[in-house]
Scaffold this active site. Structure first.
Site, PDB file in Angstrom:
ATOM      1  CE  LYS A 230       5.049   6.353  -1.529  1.00  0.00           C
ATOM      2  NZ  LYS A 230       5.958   5.550  -0.692  1.00  0.00           N
TER       3      LYS A 230
ATOM      4  CB  SER B 104       6.280   2.282  -2.780  1.00  0.00           C
ATOM      5  OG  SER B 104       6.463   2.916  -1.547  1.00  0.00           O
TER       6      SER B 104
ATOM      7  CB  SER C  36       9.279   3.201  -0.114  1.00  0.00           C
ATOM      8  OG  SER C  36       8.890   1.847  -0.199  1.00  0.00           O
TER       9      SER C  36
END
Lengths: 94, 467
Positions: B73, B148, B172
């Site tokens: 990420k 996210s 997330s």
């Protein structure tokens, strides 16, 4: 206070400039959230406050010299640098 | 191509690490283009790592992750790679150090393929708030991948990468894993170092793995977890030894507001669990309130954490300004997207004079209450089962006009970050339109091993059709 959510003052505190459209949009959204947050009023609370979710006490860093990042390495990709300094406008006026 | 870590290890033995890695990446660029899950991919960096890996294997090093392709990420730092947090504020910023988890994975022989798309600064539940554009769900490209860590979930679900890393502050990792039909794990708070993770909510953030099976979650977590003195909230992961779980199943009231398919799926699993394990029915009456508490604490923390982005030392700097203060304001105004600005403003309100006791302090007090409630519900060996999300993946653009609606979709995930307990989302089934439906399992703090082993055993006993 007629309007406790003074969005323009808060934007200034946040060091962000909002457009008139953003101000118009954010104001009711954030007030709606604060209305939702009134659910907190029903709770009977102890004095205890959780700054950490673990039971550990957060430790102080040891007072000792440690090697940090290489300055040259860190600064070489930044365009606003000169001779190991960050260049920016004068903060204290003459 | 979907592969387990065990299968990859066999492949490395049989046909070498280079072929294993390149076989795994054969469809990477097409998938990335179609789903938009990547923010940075450089073939040269992949080739350098393959060459290095080959040398290490030849030297006889034991590398349990050799051949495993990993996506990261884009809020986790890899030295020499960009870390943008999907924000114009950090576009072009190059990391000068490795995050602790990256160091650990490098030691284990992992190869990093790409940085993955996300909601800006991890604020969002759909990966629609990214300066790189929306990530599409591999199950239905008209729908969001969740957020996210949408890029991380989509990359693994599509088979483009073997595993990925996400970060979880309010769901997330778990929610995008549920939306995309993969496994996502949020560890106990403090067990995985946050050194090198760009902070969103410091008392809430944790890094965790996203994979295609529960065993790989266990492998990655065992490698990534561990004490790190560079993170003051890091704790040595001495997991409690527990053996027999009692599954805590939600009553009807706690499922109110969920999509019909979500409820049916939940009930189906609950019935299977009752046939095979000891259970009890419980009520989680604080779920909706936990959303308010979460957003008060998270926005307060993020308003402080993002104060460092001022255009002075790194990141976006405005090109036209009058004086220092104007430089800072214009850099931040141009650098941040609307959701980030919204949360910073709310956070500053929550912390401001005259309001911080009423909102921030009170939220922290209620947080203690929630933790006690959940500890009482779970006891020593309880495992709570909830839907991961009240709905399956929604259409792109469906919720962006209404922030409150988006926040309410975090109903089953945010409470876990408030209390710091571990939680894993597994792909449990599909609805009639073939959208993945996720289920979340939660246990007490520092019972991560127990949780993951129990879920693995449960899957074997209760596996439902359609997976």
């Amino acid at each position: 206070m007629k309007n406790k959510f003074d969005i323009e003052r808060l934007a200034k505190l946040s060091r962000i400039e909002l457009t008139p459209e953003e101000t118009t949009k954010f104001q009711p959204e954030l007030e709606r959230f604060l209305e939702f947050a009134k659910c907190m009023d029903k709770y009977d609370l102890k004095e205890e406050v959780a700054d950490s979710v673990t039971d550990n006490t957060l430790p102080f860093n040891k007072d000792q010299h440690v090697v940090s990042l290489d300055h040259h390495q860190v600064l070489k990709s930044e365009s606003h640098c000169s001779q190991n300094y960050f260049k920016l406008p004068r903060v204290v006026k003459k | 191509m979907k592969r387990t870590i065990a299968e990859i290890a066999k492949s490395v033995e049989k046909q070498g690490v280079r072929k294993t890695i390149l076989d795994g990446l054969v469809d990477y660029e097409n998938q990335s283009k179609n789903l938009n899950f990547s923010t940075f991919y450089d073939k040269n960096k992949v080739e350098e790592q393959i060459a290095e890996l080959e040398k290490r294997l030849q030297a006889g090093e034991d590398l349990p992750l050799a051949g495993v392709t990993v996506g990261v990420k884009d809020n986790i730092q890899i030295k020499g790679w960009p870390t943008s947090c999907a924000s114009n504020m950090l576009k072009g910023y190059i990391s000068s150090f490795d995050a602790d988890v990256i160091e650990k994975l490098k030691v284990a022989g992992a190869i990093f393929i790409a940085k993955l798309n996300m909601d800006e600064f991890a604020m969002g539940s759909s990966t629609e708030h990214s300066c790189f554009g929306v990530v599409k769900n591999p199950a239905d490209t008209s729908r969001v991948a969740g957020g996210s860590s949408g890029g991380s979930a989509a990359a693994v679900a599509s088979g483009a990468l073997d595993v990925s890393l996400g970060s979880d502050t309010g769901g997330s990792i778990r929610q995008p894993a549920a939306f995309c039909g993969v496994y996502g794990f949020k560890p106990s708070y403090g067990t995985v170092s946050r050194h090198g993770l760009v902070s969103y909510g410091s008392s809430l953030d944790q890094i965790g793995p996203i994979t295609n099976n529960i065993n790989d979650i266990m492998v990655l977590h065992s490698i990534m977890s561990g004490y790190d003195d560079r993170d003051s909230t890091s704790i040595a992961s001495q997991y409690k030894q527990i053996h027999k779980p009692v599954y805590c199943l939600l009553d009807e009231a706690s499922l109110e507001g969920c999509d019909k398919d979500i409820i049916e799926n939940y009930q189906s699993w609950a019935n299977k669990i009752k046939e095979n394990f000891e259970t009890k029915t419980i009520n989680l009456d604080f779920l909706k309130d936990s959303i308010a508490i979460y957003y008060l604490i998270a926005t307060a923390e993020v308003s402080s954490n993002l104060a460092k982005f001022d255009g002075v030392r790194y990141g976006n700097r405005a090109t036209e300004f009058e004086g220092y203060e104007d430089l800072v304001v214009k850099s931040r105004t141009n650098g941040f997207g609307s959701e980030v600005k919204r949360r910073i403003i709310l956070g500053n309100f929550v912390l401001s004079a005259g309001y911080s006791d009423k909102y921030y302090k009170r939220a922290k007090q209620i947080r203690v209450l929630f933790k006690e409630k959940l500890q009482t519900i779970l006891g020593e060996n309880g495992i709570l089962l909830t839907p991961t999300s009240p709905t399956p993946a929604f259409k792109i653009g469906e919720n962006t006009g209404d922030p409150m609606k988006m926040y309410l979709s975090d109903l089953y995930t945010v409470f876990l970050n408030l209390v710091g307990f571990p939680g894993v989302s597994i792909p449990s089934s599909y609805n009639k339109t073939k959208l993945p439906l996720g289920l979340q399992f939660v246990s007490n703090h520092l019972t991560d091993d127990f949780l993951l082993k129990s879920v693995s055993e449960l899957e074997t006993k209760c596996i439902s059709g359609g997976k």
